[in-house]
Design an enzyme around this catalytic site. Structure first.
Site, PDB file in Angstrom:
ATOM      1  CG  HIS A  73       8.359   2.209  -2.840  1.00  0.00           C
ATOM      2  ND1 HIS A  73       9.373   1.944  -1.652  1.00  0.00           N
ATOM      3  CD2 HIS A  73       7.437   2.031  -1.884  1.00  0.00           C
ATOM      4  CE1 HIS A  73       9.119   2.086  -0.490  1.00  0.00           C
ATOM      5  NE2 HIS A  73       7.643   2.309  -0.488  1.00  0.00           N
ATOM      6  CG  HIS A 225       7.151   7.478   0.200  1.00  0.00           C
ATOM      7  ND1 HIS A 225       7.988   6.969   0.030  1.00  0.00           N
ATOM      8  CD2 HIS A 225       6.728   5.828   1.383  1.00  0.00           C
ATOM      9  CE1 HIS A 225       7.713   4.935  -0.256  1.00  0.00           C
ATOM     10  NE2 HIS A 225       7.516   5.428   0.901  1.00  0.00           N
ATOM     11  CG  ASP A 229       3.543   3.807   0.686  1.00  0.00           C
ATOM     12  OD1 ASP A 229       4.760   3.850  -0.267  1.00  0.00           O
ATOM     13  OD2 ASP A 229       4.062   4.350   1.399  1.00  0.00           O
ATOM     14  CG  HIS A 252       1.483   0.331   3.492  1.00  0.00           C
ATOM     15  ND1 HIS A 252       1.275   0.089   1.929  1.00  0.00           N
ATOM     16  CD2 HIS A 252       2.470   0.182   3.465  1.00  0.00           C
ATOM     17  CE1 HIS A 252       2.586   0.729   1.643  1.00  0.00           C
ATOM     18  NE2 HIS A 252       3.488   0.646   2.382  1.00  0.00           N
TER      19      HIS A 252
END
Ligand code: ZN
Length: 282
Positions: A73, A225, A229, A252
């Site tokens: 973040h 969000h 990421d 991720h």
């Protein structure tokens, strides 16, 4: 476009969402060509994909036995503000504070504290499309004037598929909090994750409803969000990207594979033997 750093030191402190431990980080301005790097126990860890040690629900970096957690973040906000040079020192702890679960507080305190340096920024241009995929998701880069990032995905119980886009307006993304579904929570806790998670720093979603009082900050907050990421993980490429990156349901781990693959792709462009089952080029 010039390289940038901070005007002055800045600090952030608070609990880490996965470890549940308290951390205090101090951001120091740096001169041109230093890059972004973390400092803990006298070990400098470059904010670079080569130092990624885990992508299990957060992006963690490590070097010489020192590991720091959940950099994404803060990295996303630094990238969106064009900050190329800063040292992020862990005065206490080892996980970047989660704060309210979004990039909002990093943005709030960084945005008026960014200055240009007298050196050009390092930019990599996407001239040919490049893609990585796994069974459920894919991420693609295509040529584009400037930088843009897109996330396409659904939200169980809310909607099937939508897309959100970053086109330079940091405010479109920084408010979006991290999230998890109620049925995932037990699994995360069993694995020793989310120890610092609470309704104050994460969205807890049921099928079609939100446990947090006040609900969502936007209908598509969780997708925004995911895009935050993605940008945080792209920032670990270490250079600015001129191109459009489109993620379809990536997380991720695939973000990391994308960055690793992109580096090989760019350095092997002239090498016709370069192929991989996870990489396709048109
Ligand atoms: Zn996140």
């Amino acid at each position: 476009m010039n390289q940038r750093t901070l005007k002055e030191n800045l600090s952030f402190e608070g609990v880490g969402i996965h470890s549940g431990t308290f951390a205090k980080i101090l951001l120091h301005p740096e001169r041109e060509d230093t890059g972004i790097r973390f400092l803990k126990d006298r070990v400098y860890i470059p904010a670079n994909f080569r130092f990624v040690v885990s992508t299990d629900h957060s992006t963690d970096l490590g070097k010489d036995g020192v590991v720091i957690k959940t950099v994404e973040h803060l990295m996303a906000v630094l990238y969106m503000l064009g900050v190329d040079n800063v040292t992020i020192e862990f005065v206490k702890g080892f996980e970047v504070p989660i704060l309210d679960g979004s990039g909002y507080y990093f943005y709030k305190f960084l945005k008026d504290n960014v200055i240009n340096l007298n050196a050009p920024a390092s930019i990599v241009e996407i001239k040919h499309s490049f893609e990585v995929r796994n069974c459920k998701a894919n991420i693609k880069a295509i040529p584009y004037q400037g930088f843009s990032a897109v996330y396409v995905g659904g939200l169980e119980g809310f909607f099937e598929e939508r897309s959100v886009e970053f086109n330079g307006n940091v405010k479109d993304l920084v408010f979006a909090r991290t999230f998890c579904y109620d049925y995932e929570l037990k699994h995360l806790i069993n694995r020793g994750l989310a120890k610092g998670g609470s309704l104050k720093n994460a969205l807890l979603l049921g099928r079609g409803f939100v446990y947090n009082r006040g609900g969502l900050r936007s209908e598509d907050e969780p997708l925004r969000h995911k895009l935050l990421d993605l940008i945080g993980d792209l920032a670990l490429f270490g250079r600015r990207i001129k191109g459009r990156v489109i993620s379809h349901k990536g997380g991720h781990t695939l973000n990391h594979q994308f960055v690793v693959g992109l580096e090989s792709f760019l350095s092997n462009l002239s090498d016709t033997t370069f192929t991989s089952s996870s990489v396709s080029t048109p």
